[in-house]
Design an enzyme around this catalytic site. Structure first.
Site: not given
Length: 350
Positions: A16-18, A235
């Protein structure tokens, strides 16, 4: 190693953090998807079979795995197993376990931990002795987010506790579990059904295998590494950029150990494979992509971009030259500010 080796690669996470439509494990490091680095390591280990656990972006990851199995020197057999929904690392391995044999060793890797080296993994497999569960641990001064390795007074491994389930005393432990594990496949399959989701995250933790093995009187071995880059996961874009520099520094060291003169290894980028002869000199800010071969006594000036090229003995490539898909003959002088397009073929002394 005579015992067959099967490798499970966990690659189901969304990342998600990408903040990207591309699955996290397909984000590129040194010009290649992170998962590609892990599969290349699996090939170096001579894995009989590699099973990649997919989830988010499963079709893209499956397509990449299929393409890698067809590459020269790639993994012998690359299968995929779908984890849907994602219920933790233990659940992920449960999806892959039916696809590996019972007669050999199993090694668990992660698709977003791309810089793990085959030599360290061979040590881990040897540490298991073909009989025991073996974990790869690392000492970290700031271990937040990692599972902690709990040891008895005699130093034996008793359990691993995840960050969210750890007491303040346990959180002060600096020996952390990397996530990488080796075990006899038969033992792994025996322990996996014992996992439950009775924890803070309501997930099936792979780390709970340690507790179950200890309860059965099975020794658990922890091999400790001090090379953080080898077990570093990604991440976020910031973490990917930091690991990119680690990867480039590793490649620069390998080239210099082979005799290549780099004017500044901190200002060098390789996104592919670079083969060099003797007495090659590379100035600052150069970028190499794809398959590049440099003959003896080749000099590359500052800030050149060279992709899929063959440059023969004694050629001089002056600064700010862009070469793509060209062959350059011995003793040629190119640039500065030249551009050679795909298919260009220059003879000697041009």
């Amino acid at each position: 190693m005579n015992t067959p080796l099967d490798i499970i690669v966990l690659a189901a996470g969304k990342g998600t953090r990408m903040k990207s439509r591309l699955p996290k494990v397909l984000q590129k490091l040194a010009g290649q998807p992170m998962l590609g680095h892990v599969l290349r390591t699996a090939a170096q280990l001579g894995a009989r079979r590699t099973v990649v656990v997919t989830g988010h972006g499963a079709e893209q990851v499956q397509a990449f795995c299929a393409s890698q199995a067809q590459q020269p020197g790639g993994v012998q057999e690359c299968l995929t197993a779908l984890q849907q929904p994602q219920l933790g690392t233990g659940h992920a391995v449960q999806q892959a376990a039916p696809l590996i044999g019972d007669d050999g060793m199993a090694l668990i890797l992660f698709g977003d931990v791309p810089l793990i080296e085959a030599a360290l993994l061979r040590d881990l497999i040897r540490a298991s002795g073909g009989r025991n569960l073996a974990l790869l641990s690392i000492e970290l001064p700031e271990p937040f987010g990692y599972g902690r390795v709990l040891r008895a007074e005699d130093g034996s491994v008793r359990a691993i506790v995840e960050q969210k389930d750890a007491t303040p005393e346990q959180q002060a432990i600096t020996e952390c579990y990397s996530g990488i594990m080796a075990a006899p496949a038969a033992l792994l399959k025996q322990l996996l059904p014992l996992l439950t989701d009775d924890n803070a995250q309501r997930e099936f933790y792979l780390t709970d295998l340690v507790r179950h093995a200890v309860r059965q009187g099975r020794p658990v071995i922890a091999l400790t590494t001090h090379d953080a880059a080898q077990v570093a996961g990604v991440n976020s874009p910031e973490q990917l950029a930091a690991l990119e520099r680690q990867a480039q520094q590793r490649q620069a060291r390998q080239l210099m150990q082979a005799g290549v003169r780099l004017a500044d290894p901190a200002r060098f980028d390789l996104r592919g494979q670079l083969t060099c002869g003797q007495d090659v000199e590379i100035d600052i800010g150069c970028l190499f992509e794809g398959q590049v071969t440099l003959g003896d006594d080749v000099h590359i000036g500052a800030h050149c971009v060279i992709a899929n090229a063959h440059i023969e003995t004694g050629a001089r490539i002056h600064p700010y030259t862009h070469i793509d898909g060209a062959r350059i003959g011995p003793g040629a002088l190119i640039g500065p500010y030249a551009r050679l397009r795909p298919g260009a073929d220059l003879g000697a002394q041009v």
